[in-house]
Design an enzyme around this catalytic site. Sequence first.
Site, PDB file in Angstrom:
ATOM      1  N   GLU A  43      48.344 -68.579   9.407  1.00 25.51           N
ATOM      2  CA  GLU A  43      47.740 -69.368   8.329  1.00 25.51           C
ATOM      3  C   GLU A  43      46.310 -68.865   8.156  1.00 25.51           C
ATOM      4  O   GLU A  43      45.796 -68.162   9.033  1.00 25.51           O
ATOM      5  CB  GLU A  43      47.751 -70.860   8.694  1.00 25.51           C
ATOM      6  CG  GLU A  43      49.165 -71.388   8.830  1.00 25.51           C
ATOM      7  CD  GLU A  43      49.237 -72.890   9.096  1.00 25.51           C
ATOM      8  OE1 GLU A  43      48.171 -73.548   9.142  1.00 25.51           O
ATOM      9  OE2 GLU A  43      50.358 -73.388   9.250  1.00 25.51           O
ATOM     10  N   TRP A  74      49.642 -63.692   5.217  1.00 27.60           N
ATOM     11  CA  TRP A  74      50.026 -62.396   5.819  1.00 27.60           C
ATOM     12  C   TRP A  74      51.540 -62.299   6.006  1.00 27.60           C
ATOM     13  O   TRP A  74      52.002 -61.829   7.054  1.00 27.60           O
ATOM     14  CB  TRP A  74      49.327 -62.163   7.163  1.00 27.60           C
ATOM     15  CG  TRP A  74      47.853 -62.374   7.193  1.00 27.60           C
ATOM     16  CD1 TRP A  74      47.163 -63.063   8.135  1.00 27.60           C
ATOM     17  CD2 TRP A  74      46.866 -61.883   6.269  1.00 27.60           C
ATOM     18  NE1 TRP A  74      45.815 -63.054   7.851  1.00 27.60           N
ATOM     19  CE2 TRP A  74      45.608 -62.332   6.702  1.00 27.60           C
ATOM     20  CE3 TRP A  74      46.927 -61.120   5.092  1.00 27.60           C
ATOM     21  CZ2 TRP A  74      44.425 -62.055   6.038  1.00 27.60           C
ATOM     22  CZ3 TRP A  74      45.740 -60.854   4.423  1.00 27.60           C
ATOM     23  CH2 TRP A  74      44.520 -61.313   4.898  1.00 27.60           C
ATOM     24  N   GLU A  93      51.721 -58.505  14.131  1.00 25.55           N
ATOM     25  CA  GLU A  93      52.550 -58.927  15.280  1.00 25.55           C
ATOM     26  C   GLU A  93      51.713 -58.974  16.572  1.00 25.55           C
ATOM     27  O   GLU A  93      52.194 -58.681  17.661  1.00 25.55           O
ATOM     28  CB  GLU A  93      53.816 -58.076  15.387  1.00 25.55           C
ATOM     29  CG  GLU A  93      54.676 -58.242  14.135  1.00 25.55           C
ATOM     30  CD  GLU A  93      56.122 -57.868  14.275  1.00 25.55           C
ATOM     31  OE1 GLU A  93      56.640 -57.884  15.403  1.00 25.55           O
ATOM     32  OE2 GLU A  93      56.746 -57.578  13.232  1.00 25.55           O
TER      33      GLU A  93
HETATM   34  N1  CAA Z   1      57.778 -66.232  25.087  1.00 27.98           N
HETATM   35  C1  CAA Z   1      58.103 -67.554  25.194  1.00 27.98           C
HETATM   36  N2  CAA Z   1      57.204 -68.506  25.517  1.00 27.98           N
HETATM   37  C2  CAA Z   1      55.944 -68.101  25.718  1.00 27.98           C
HETATM   38  C3  CAA Z   1      55.545 -66.762  25.615  1.00 27.98           C
HETATM   39  C4  CAA Z   1      56.529 -65.805  25.287  1.00 27.98           C
HETATM   40  N3  CAA Z   1      56.215 -64.523  25.173  1.00 27.98           N
HETATM   41  N4  CAA Z   1      54.226 -66.682  25.878  1.00 27.98           N
HETATM   42  C5  CAA Z   1      53.803 -67.925  26.148  1.00 27.98           C
HETATM   43  N5  CAA Z   1      54.845 -68.782  26.047  1.00 27.98           N
HETATM   44  C6  CAA Z   1      54.824 -70.221  26.263  1.00 27.98           C
HETATM   45  C7  CAA Z   1      53.972 -70.606  27.461  1.00 27.98           C
HETATM   46  O1  CAA Z   1      54.731 -70.622  28.648  1.00 27.98           O
HETATM   47  C8  CAA Z   1      53.489 -71.988  27.071  1.00 27.98           C
HETATM   48  O2  CAA Z   1      54.463 -72.944  27.355  1.00 27.98           O
HETATM   49  P1  CAA Z   1      54.114 -74.271  28.275  1.00 27.98           P
HETATM   50  O3  CAA Z   1      52.956 -74.959  27.594  1.00 27.98           O
HETATM   51  O4  CAA Z   1      55.391 -75.059  28.257  1.00 27.98           O
HETATM   52  O5  CAA Z   1      53.743 -73.742  29.613  1.00 27.98           O
HETATM   53  C9  CAA Z   1      53.367 -71.916  25.565  1.00 27.98           C
HETATM   54  O6  CAA Z   1      54.190 -70.821  25.127  1.00 27.98           O
HETATM   55  C10 CAA Z   1      51.955 -71.659  25.086  1.00 27.98           C
HETATM   56  O7  CAA Z   1      51.508 -70.514  25.766  1.00 27.98           O
HETATM   57  P2  CAA Z   1      49.965 -70.176  25.916  1.00 27.98           P
HETATM   58  O8  CAA Z   1      49.240 -71.365  26.439  1.00 27.98           O
HETATM   59  O9  CAA Z   1      49.866 -68.892  26.653  1.00 27.98           O
HETATM   60  O10 CAA Z   1      49.559 -69.992  24.376  1.00 27.98           O
HETATM   61  P3  CAA Z   1      48.217 -69.568  23.718  1.00 27.98           P
HETATM   62  O11 CAA Z   1      47.908 -70.524  22.647  1.00 27.98           O
HETATM   63  O12 CAA Z   1      47.180 -69.309  24.769  1.00 27.98           O
HETATM   64  O13 CAA Z   1      48.601 -68.203  22.972  1.00 27.98           O
HETATM   65  C11 CAA Z   1      48.961 -65.879  22.691  1.00 27.98           C
HETATM   66  C12 CAA Z   1      49.105 -67.109  23.595  1.00 27.98           C
HETATM   67  C13 CAA Z   1      49.513 -64.729  23.480  1.00 27.98           C
HETATM   68  C14 CAA Z   1      47.506 -65.618  22.354  1.00 27.98           C
HETATM   69  C15 CAA Z   1      49.776 -66.115  21.401  1.00 27.98           C
HETATM   70  O14 CAA Z   1      49.228 -67.129  20.602  1.00 27.98           O
HETATM   71  C16 CAA Z   1      49.910 -64.868  20.555  1.00 27.98           C
HETATM   72  O15 CAA Z   1      50.756 -64.031  20.838  1.00 27.98           O
HETATM   73  N6  CAA Z   1      49.105 -64.759  19.463  1.00 27.98           N
HETATM   74  C17 CAA Z   1      49.303 -63.710  18.476  1.00 27.98           C
HETATM   75  C18 CAA Z   1      50.215 -64.200  17.407  1.00 27.98           C
HETATM   76  C19 CAA Z   1      50.857 -63.077  16.655  1.00 27.98           C
HETATM   77  O16 CAA Z   1      51.369 -62.118  17.223  1.00 27.98           O
HETATM   78  N7  CAA Z   1      50.871 -63.215  15.332  1.00 27.98           N
HETATM   79  C20 CAA Z   1      51.519 -62.274  14.482  1.00 27.98           C
HETATM   80  C21 CAA Z   1      52.210 -63.018  13.370  1.00 27.98           C
HETATM   81  S1  CAA Z   1      53.651 -62.273  12.723  1.00 27.98           S
HETATM   82  C22 CAA Z   1      53.065 -61.034  11.727  1.00 27.98           C
HETATM   83  O17 CAA Z   1      52.315 -60.211  12.136  1.00 27.98           O
HETATM   84  C23 CAA Z   1      53.455 -61.053  10.316  1.00 27.98           C
HETATM   85  C24 CAA Z   1      54.425 -60.097   9.850  1.00 27.98           C
HETATM   86  O18 CAA Z   1      55.054 -60.402   8.856  1.00 27.98           O
HETATM   87  C25 CAA Z   1      54.636 -58.749  10.461  1.00 27.98           C
END
Ligand code: CAA
Length: 379
Positions: free
Chosen positions: A128, A157, A364
């Site tokens: 968002e 995006w 991503e």
């Molecule tokens: N798979 C499954 N669950 C996961 C996980 C994974 N890889 N990584 C973390 N989790 C779980 C955690 O265990 C946690 O669960 P609990 O609370 O039950 O323990 C929950 O998810 C939250 O995890 P975090 O506290 O680690 O989350 P965070 O807020 O600190 O964020 C982050 C972690 C890695 C920064 C994540 O937010 C992230 O990957 N951000 C980037 C987002 C992204 O890639 N966006 C791209 C959008 S898509 C795109 O690009 C558009 C397109 O069209 C191509």
Amino acid sequence: MINFNLSEEQLLIKKTAKEFAKNELLSGAIERDDKKIWPEAQIKKMGDLGFMGMMASSKYNGGGMDTISYAIAMEEISAVDASAAVIMSVNNSLVCYLIEHFGDDFQKEKYLAKLTTGQKLGAFSLSEPQSGSDASNMNTTAIKSDDCYILNGTKNWVTNGIHSDIVLVFAMTEKGIGHKGISCFIVEKEFEGFECGKPEEKLGIRSSDTCELYFDNVKVPKENMIGKEGEGFKIALATLDGGRIGIAAQAIGIAVSSLNNSISYSKDRHQFGKPISSNQGIQFKLADMAMEIEAARLLIWKAAWAKDNHHNFGVLASMAKVYASEVAMRASTQCVQIHGGYGYIKETGVERLMRDAKITQIYEGTSEIQRVVIARSLL
Ligand code: CAA
């Protein structure tokens, strides 16, 4: 046991993807990029050839292939047209994967079976305006009302946003409880109140579309929720783990094209009475590109292998993506440098590689977020 040989099937996929890219994507790629022309006919053919649902099960018309095959096809297609490749990547590793692994039978029959053949196209909508890397910090809401959820908010995006038939949308079904309040929905384009913004004017991957999406009291039937309420964020992150392998493969395709263009140009281009490839300054650039491409490909294939063999692969996927995308950026920048002035104009096509490479460090999950994922696994 380690075996670096590709199977007969993987070799055939490589050959088919390479020929398709050469015969159907190469011609017009520069013009499509320049004029932002969506590759409609080419995407249709990719669907006919089975490139739009490679890893999905044959029960839903997918190819039932492994992730290494998918990475190989992504590399070959990206080497010629990274825009077509991202359209394919989102449909395969974000949309088809998510529905197949987290959806129910009704959703798979109704949506997946058409997405795998390219009859329908999918998009994945998490970010968002205020929440990119901090993906759970979203404002879009989906409030339960009788037999549906009422969706309100703005996403941005969104790759394939304009041309897709269905979009996987993540929204808050309960506010104030962080990521545990996020749920995932299949939203059809025809649903009332759903609008797309204008295509973004992008630096690279210009013949793919990226736009904002607006939801104004969109009624989403409750059977279109994927998984349970509150499971959406984990579904998104688990899906992105696999998506990152596809983007890493896209990056390496761009790097390979940068190397191949650099080799042929440096052999043809004469300065001071000899081909520039006879200079060590050029040779070392080529050697570095080749070496880094090999290393990146091994990381990608290891992540793909781990995924197919049901090992934890998220950290490997992050390593593959951050490294491959940085290799693509370095290789494409050196490619432009080797081409000199000719690299800086559109005609030769190599500046497109540099522009396309950049997004692989951003979408991503940025390189910084991949490093967060890797570092968290170490500490
Ligand atoms: N798979 C499954 N669950 C996961 C996980 C994974 N890889 N990584 C973390 N989790 C779980 C955690 O265990 C946690 O669960 P609990 O609370 O039950 O323990 C929950 O998810 C939250 O995890 P975090 O506290 O680690 O989350 P965070 O807020 O600190 O964020 C982050 C972690 C890695 C920064 C994540 O937010 C992230 O990957 N951000 C980037 C987002 C992204 O890639 N966006 C791209 C959008 S898509 C795109 O690009 C558009 C397109 O069209 C191509």
